[in-house]
Motif scaffolding. Structure first.
Motif, PDB file in Angstrom:
ATOM      1  N   ARG A 256      -5.744  -2.500  -8.762  1.00 40.68           N
ATOM      2  CA  ARG A 256      -6.982  -1.519  -8.953  1.00 40.68           C
ATOM      3  C   ARG A 256      -6.789  -0.457  -7.873  1.00 40.68           C
ATOM      4  NH1 ARG A 256      -9.544  -6.211  -9.445  1.00 40.68           N
ATOM      5  NH2 ARG A 256     -10.743  -5.908  -7.436  1.00 40.68           N
ATOM      6  N   GLU A 259      -4.404   2.025  -8.566  1.00 42.14           N
ATOM      7  CA  GLU A 259      -5.001   3.093  -9.400  1.00 42.14           C
ATOM      8  C   GLU A 259      -6.080   4.057  -9.112  1.00 42.14           C
ATOM      9  OE1 GLU A 259      -6.503   0.099 -12.450  1.00 42.14           O
ATOM     10  OE2 GLU A 259      -4.632  -0.191 -13.371  1.00 42.14           O
ATOM     11  N   ASP A 262      -3.997   6.628  -7.199  1.00 40.93           N
ATOM     12  CA  ASP A 262      -3.300   7.757  -8.043  1.00 40.93           C
ATOM     13  C   ASP A 262      -4.339   8.605  -8.681  1.00 40.93           C
ATOM     14  OD1 ASP A 262      -1.194   6.168  -7.692  1.00 40.93           O
ATOM     15  OD2 ASP A 262      -1.110   4.838  -9.387  1.00 40.93           O
TER      16      ASP A 262
END
Length: 285
Positions: A256, A259, A262
């Motif tokens: 997570r 993510e 990103d």
């Protein structure tokens, strides 16, 4: 409790750990009140009958000599018989039973698991059978409750799994594993199953171990409210279990975090987050 070689995917959801700021994972279908826990996986691979070359007539198996099996010890001891040709489809029995042998002593084996093994050898299945019209279901067994609160139903198939491994029958292992994941159980039942798995399976057997760890890594509310003491005892008794569960939790958190980074870009802090500094001890000058 998905194909046997796959492991449950950790998605964002339920875990809460002391000091953690995020709640990792929860599997779809979890019962929020913790009363009963649905199966965590559903292996789809069909098991194949174990009884040898399909060109061999079944009658030829029945014409082979009978072997007496002395199973268990003490008050639990029992004697059953089976045809040699049926038994020797197992590499274990093929090596152990010479032409002169008419008996085999199995003092450490479970009678019910051996019964399931023999039923499978003769028929290609064992009770309770999987239901073709219900991918997640097993045929009804009136002798057991609909929810496994003790772990007995889970342990039945787990014992068949470990026996099949010993006997060299991967198809029977696959079948037993698929039935494990079709049983509804409580937290106490799942802890009993986890204890058996970690005490009777090889440390490298991720087929059966990793789903167990993933199951507990995704059910923090059950740990807190239904089986906290049992879970703590399990972690102390089998540290590898605690480590496996923690590893899955941390893997989910790192995923997570990547993510979020990103989404937020390579520079600066992750999107929606705040920079954090490690607390430093005070120093007297």
């Amino acid at each position: 409790m998905a194909d046997i070689q796959e492991t449950p995917t950790l998605a964002e959801g339920d875990i809460e750990m002391e000091g953690a700021e995020e709640n990792p994972v929860d599997l779809e279908g979890e019962d929020d009140d913790g009363a009963a826990i649905p199966p965590t996986q559903d292996p789809e691979e069909d098991a194949k009958p174990a009884i040898g070359n399909p060109q061999t007539r079944f009658l030829d198996y029945l014409r082979s000599p009978m072997i007496q099996l002395n199973i268990g010890s003490g008050e639990e001891a029992a004697t059953i018989s089976a045809h040699r040709a049926i038994l020797t489809q197992s590499p274990y029995f093929a090596e152990r039973l010479s032409d002169e042998n008419s008996t085999a002593d199995l003092p450490d084996e479970d009678l019910n698991a051996m019964g399931c093994f023999l039923q499978y050898q003769y028929t290609g299945e064992y009770f309770p059978r999987r239901l073709a019209n219900q991918p997640d279901g097993l045929e009804h067994d009136p002798s057991v409750p609909s929810i496994d609160s003790t772990g007995d139903q889970l342990l039945k198939h787990a014992k068949v799994y470990t026996l099949a491994e010993k006997l060299g029958l991967p198809e029977l292992q696959s079948l037993a594993h698929s039935k494990i994941h079709r049983i509804n159980s409580t937290a106490i039942g799942e802890i009993a199953y986890a204890r058996y798995v970690y005490s009777h399976s090889d440390v490298d057997d991720q087929t059966i171990r990793k789903p167990v760890a993933a199951f507990w890594a995704t059910r923090s509310h059950v740990l807190r409210h239904e089986a906290e003491a049992e879970f703590k005892a399990m972690c102390l008794e089998y540290p590898q279990f605690g480590f496996d569960v923690l590893s899955l939790v941390l893997d989910a958190r790192e995923k997570r975090q990547r993510e979020r980074e990103d989404v937020g870009g390579a520079s600066g802090t992750p999107a929606g987050g705040k920079g954090r500094k490690r607390m430093r001890p005070s120093v007297n000058v």
